[in-house]
Design a protein around this motif. Structure first.
Motif, PDB file in Angstrom:
ATOM      1  N   LEU A 179      -3.437   6.668   8.738  1.00 27.80           N
ATOM      2  CA  LEU A 179      -2.913   5.913   9.873  1.00 27.80           C
ATOM      3  C   LEU A 179      -2.170   6.843  10.815  1.00 27.80           C
ATOM      4  CD1 LEU A 179      -2.662   4.084   7.112  1.00 27.80           C
ATOM      5  CD2 LEU A 179      -1.903   2.429   8.777  1.00 27.80           C
ATOM      6  N   TYR A 180      -2.468   6.701  12.093  1.00 28.66           N
ATOM      7  CA  TYR A 180      -1.834   7.520  13.120  1.00 28.66           C
ATOM      8  C   TYR A 180      -1.651   6.631  14.345  1.00 28.66           C
ATOM      9  CZ  TYR A 180      -1.076  11.377  16.395  1.00 28.66           C
ATOM     10  OH  TYR A 180      -0.549  12.230  17.331  1.00 28.66           O
ATOM     11  N   GLY A 181      -0.400   6.228  14.604  1.00 27.85           N
ATOM     12  CA  GLY A 181      -0.152   5.296  15.692  1.00 27.85           C
ATOM     13  C   GLY A 181      -0.899   4.002  15.443  1.00 27.85           C
ATOM     14  N   GLU A 182      -1.665   3.556  16.431  1.00 27.73           N
ATOM     15  CA  GLU A 182      -2.445   2.319  16.292  1.00 27.73           C
ATOM     16  C   GLU A 182      -3.827   2.567  15.699  1.00 27.73           C
ATOM     17  OE1 GLU A 182      -3.371   3.960  20.364  1.00 27.73           O
ATOM     18  OE2 GLU A 182      -1.549   3.702  19.218  1.00 27.73           O
ATOM     19  N   HIS A 183      -4.115   3.796  15.329  1.00 28.12           N
ATOM     20  CA  HIS A 183      -5.430   4.165  14.793  1.00 28.12           C
ATOM     21  C   HIS A 183      -5.412   4.175  13.268  1.00 28.12           C
ATOM     22  CE1 HIS A 183      -6.681   5.461  18.791  1.00 28.12           C
ATOM     23  NE2 HIS A 183      -5.484   6.009  18.889  1.00 28.12           N
ATOM     24  N   GLU A 184      -6.553   3.849  12.674  1.00 30.52           N
ATOM     25  CA  GLU A 184      -6.713   3.926  11.219  1.00 30.52           C
ATOM     26  C   GLU A 184      -8.139   4.358  10.897  1.00 30.52           C
ATOM     27  OE1 GLU A 184      -6.486   1.278   7.105  1.00 30.52           O
ATOM     28  OE2 GLU A 184      -5.952   0.347   9.010  1.00 30.52           O
ATOM     29  N   MET A 232       0.863  -1.171   0.000  1.00 39.62           N
ATOM     30  CA  MET A 232       0.000   0.000   0.000  1.00 39.62           C
ATOM     31  C   MET A 232       0.906   1.231   0.000  1.00 39.62           C
ATOM     32  SD  MET A 232      -3.117   1.039   2.584  1.00 39.62           S
ATOM     33  CE  MET A 232      -2.395   0.332   4.012  1.00 39.62           C
ATOM     34  N   PRO A 233       0.898   1.988  -1.082  1.00 43.27           N
ATOM     35  CA  PRO A 233       1.772   3.168  -1.160  1.00 43.27           C
ATOM     36  C   PRO A 233       1.366   4.279  -0.194  1.00 43.27           C
ATOM     37  CG  PRO A 233       0.992   2.523  -3.339  1.00 43.27           C
ATOM     38  CD  PRO A 233       0.227   1.728  -2.331  1.00 43.27           C
ATOM     39  N   THR A 234       2.364   4.870   0.433  1.00 42.98           N
ATOM     40  CA  THR A 234       2.147   6.069   1.237  1.00 42.98           C
ATOM     41  C   THR A 234       2.268   7.258   0.296  1.00 42.98           C
ATOM     42  OG1 THR A 234       3.015   5.021   3.230  1.00 42.98           O
ATOM     43  CG2 THR A 234       3.003   7.441   3.168  1.00 42.98           C
ATOM     44  N   ILE A 235       1.189   8.034   0.193  1.00 43.28           N
ATOM     45  CA  ILE A 235       1.186   9.161  -0.741  1.00 43.28           C
ATOM     46  C   ILE A 235       1.467  10.494  -0.057  1.00 43.28           C
ATOM     47  CG2 ILE A 235      -0.240   8.004  -2.459  1.00 43.28           C
ATOM     48  CD1 ILE A 235      -2.655   9.541  -1.356  1.00 43.28           C
ATOM     49  N   SER A 236       1.340  10.527   1.276  1.00 37.65           N
ATOM     50  CA  SER A 236       1.671  11.742   2.009  1.00 37.65           C
ATOM     51  C   SER A 236       1.930  11.371   3.472  1.00 37.65           C
ATOM     52  CB  SER A 236       0.535  12.766   1.913  1.00 37.65           C
ATOM     53  OG  SER A 236       0.986  14.047   2.346  1.00 37.65           O
ATOM     54  N   TYR A 237       2.697  12.209   4.144  1.00 35.04           N
ATOM     55  CA  TYR A 237       3.002  11.984   5.556  1.00 35.04           C
ATOM     56  C   TYR A 237       3.182  13.336   6.223  1.00 35.04           C
ATOM     57  CZ  TYR A 237       5.014   9.938   9.734  1.00 35.04           C
ATOM     58  OH  TYR A 237       5.222   9.553  11.027  1.00 35.04           O
ATOM     59  N   PHE A 238       2.431  13.573   7.286  1.00 35.09           N
ATOM     60  CA  PHE A 238       2.539  14.839   8.020  1.00 35.09           C
ATOM     61  C   PHE A 238       2.090  14.638   9.457  1.00 35.09           C
ATOM     62  CE2 PHE A 238      -1.367  14.587   5.587  1.00 35.09           C
ATOM     63  CZ  PHE A 238      -2.364  14.836   6.518  1.00 35.09           C
ATOM     64  N   TYR A 239       2.767  15.301  10.376  1.00 32.01           N
ATOM     65  CA  TYR A 239       2.450  15.271  11.809  1.00 32.01           C
ATOM     66  C   TYR A 239       2.219  13.850  12.329  1.00 32.01           C
ATOM     67  CZ  TYR A 239       1.780  20.236  10.945  1.00 32.01           C
ATOM     68  OH  TYR A 239       1.966  21.550  10.580  1.00 32.01           O
ATOM     69  N   LEU A 259     -15.542   6.276   6.470  1.00 29.64           N
ATOM     70  CA  LEU A 259     -16.227   5.039   6.111  1.00 29.64           C
ATOM     71  C   LEU A 259     -16.025   3.952   7.146  1.00 29.64           C
ATOM     72  CD1 LEU A 259     -15.217   4.966   2.331  1.00 29.64           C
ATOM     73  CD2 LEU A 259     -17.372   5.769   3.336  1.00 29.64           C
ATOM     74  N   ARG A 260     -14.840   3.985   7.784  1.00 26.68           N
ATOM     75  CA  ARG A 260     -14.540   2.950   8.768  1.00 26.68           C
ATOM     76  C   ARG A 260     -13.403   3.437   9.650  1.00 26.68           C
ATOM     77  NH1 ARG A 260     -13.003  -0.704   5.350  1.00 26.68           N
ATOM     78  NH2 ARG A 260     -10.794  -0.675   5.760  1.00 26.68           N
ATOM     79  N   GLY A 261     -13.414   3.037  10.897  1.00 26.91           N
ATOM     80  CA  GLY A 261     -12.342   3.355  11.818  1.00 26.91           C
ATOM     81  C   GLY A 261     -12.455   4.746  12.407  1.00 26.91           C
ATOM     82  N   ASP A 262     -11.374   5.167  13.062  1.00 28.19           N
ATOM     83  CA  ASP A 262     -11.354   6.498  13.657  1.00 28.19           C
ATOM     84  C   ASP A 262      -9.919   6.899  13.969  1.00 28.19           C
ATOM     85  OD1 ASP A 262     -10.725   4.935  15.827  1.00 28.19           O
ATOM     86  OD2 ASP A 262     -12.272   5.727  17.132  1.00 28.19           O
ATOM     87  N   LEU A 263      -9.757   8.175  14.198  1.00 27.78           N
ATOM     88  CA  LEU A 263      -8.491   8.754  14.632  1.00 27.78           C
ATOM     89  C   LEU A 263      -8.789   9.663  15.815  1.00 27.78           C
ATOM     90  CD1 LEU A 263      -7.002  10.031  11.220  1.00 27.78           C
ATOM     91  CD2 LEU A 263      -6.444   7.903  12.384  1.00 27.78           C
ATOM     92  N   PRO A 264      -7.776   9.981  16.619  1.00 35.85           N
ATOM     93  CA  PRO A 264      -7.993  11.003  17.640  1.00 35.85           C
ATOM     94  C   PRO A 264      -8.478  12.293  16.977  1.00 35.85           C
ATOM     95  CG  PRO A 264      -5.917   9.864  18.022  1.00 35.85           C
ATOM     96  CD  PRO A 264      -6.431   9.403  16.682  1.00 35.85           C
ATOM     97  N   ARG A 265      -9.258  13.056  17.702  1.00 31.94           N
ATOM     98  CA  ARG A 265      -9.923  14.240  17.151  1.00 31.94           C
ATOM     99  C   ARG A 265      -8.963  15.188  16.414  1.00 31.94           C
ATOM    100  NH1 ARG A 265     -14.032  17.308  20.830  1.00 31.94           N
ATOM    101  NH2 ARG A 265     -14.933  15.258  20.565  1.00 31.94           N
ATOM    102  N   ARG A 266      -7.847  15.532  17.028  1.00 26.74           N
ATOM    103  CA  ARG A 266      -6.916  16.474  16.401  1.00 26.74           C
ATOM    104  C   ARG A 266      -6.342  15.897  15.102  1.00 26.74           C
ATOM    105  NH1 ARG A 266      -5.811  21.029  14.511  1.00 26.74           N
ATOM    106  NH2 ARG A 266      -3.657  21.689  14.576  1.00 26.74           N
ATOM    107  N   ALA A 267      -5.971  14.619  15.116  1.00 32.62           N
ATOM    108  CA  ALA A 267      -5.438  13.987  13.906  1.00 32.62           C
ATOM    109  C   ALA A 267      -6.493  13.961  12.806  1.00 32.62           C
ATOM    110  CB  ALA A 267      -4.952  12.575  14.222  1.00 32.62           C
ATOM    111  N   MET A 268      -7.739  13.670  13.157  1.00 31.55           N
ATOM    112  CA  MET A 268      -8.802  13.637  12.156  1.00 31.55           C
ATOM    113  C   MET A 268      -9.028  15.026  11.555  1.00 31.55           C
ATOM    114  SD  MET A 268     -10.850  11.883  10.351  1.00 31.55           S
ATOM    115  CE  MET A 268     -11.035  10.300  11.147  1.00 31.55           C
ATOM    116  N   THR A 269      -8.974  16.053  12.388  1.00 34.18           N
ATOM    117  CA  THR A 269      -9.124  17.420  11.890  1.00 34.18           C
ATOM    118  C   THR A 269      -8.034  17.749  10.872  1.00 34.18           C
ATOM    119  OG1 THR A 269     -10.166  18.134  13.941  1.00 34.18           O
ATOM    120  CG2 THR A 269      -9.181  19.860  12.584  1.00 34.18           C
TER     121      THR A 269
END
Length: 86
Positions: free
Chosen positions: A27-32, A1-8, A43-53
């Motif tokens: 993907l952020y830590g153990e969250h997706e 699965m290619p990583t197309i961007s990475y930030f914070y 569509l599926r999963g979740d991230l911490p609020r700040r990461a999702m923003t």
């Protein structure tokens, strides 16, 4: 699965020949979270609020590039890198 961007600490990835609707994986830590490109709905999963923003802000800015990468992946071609959130 290619990583197309990475930030914070957030990796944005797409699978080759993945199912519809057009989407990306964040993907952020153990969250997706799987996010629809057209609506930015989770569509599926979740991230911490700040990461999702941050992910949604980035996706809003790069929606057309995300759709281009989606089409490349559907054709089993390597997607292009997308600038990170600044």
């Amino acid at each position: 699965m290619p990583t197309i961007s990475y930030f914070y600490g957030i990796a944005i990835q797409m699978f080759w020949n993945d199912h519809s609707p057009p989407h990306f994986h964040a993907l952020y830590g153990e969250h997706e979270a799987v996010v629809a490109i057209e609506t930015l709905a989770v569509l599926r999963g979740d991230l911490p609020r700040r990461a999702m923003t941050l992910v949604l802000e980035w996706a809003q800015e790069h929606r057309s590039e995300l759709m281009e990468d989606w089409e490349l992946c559907r054709s089993r071609l390597t997607p292009r890198k997308i600038d990170p959130l600044r």
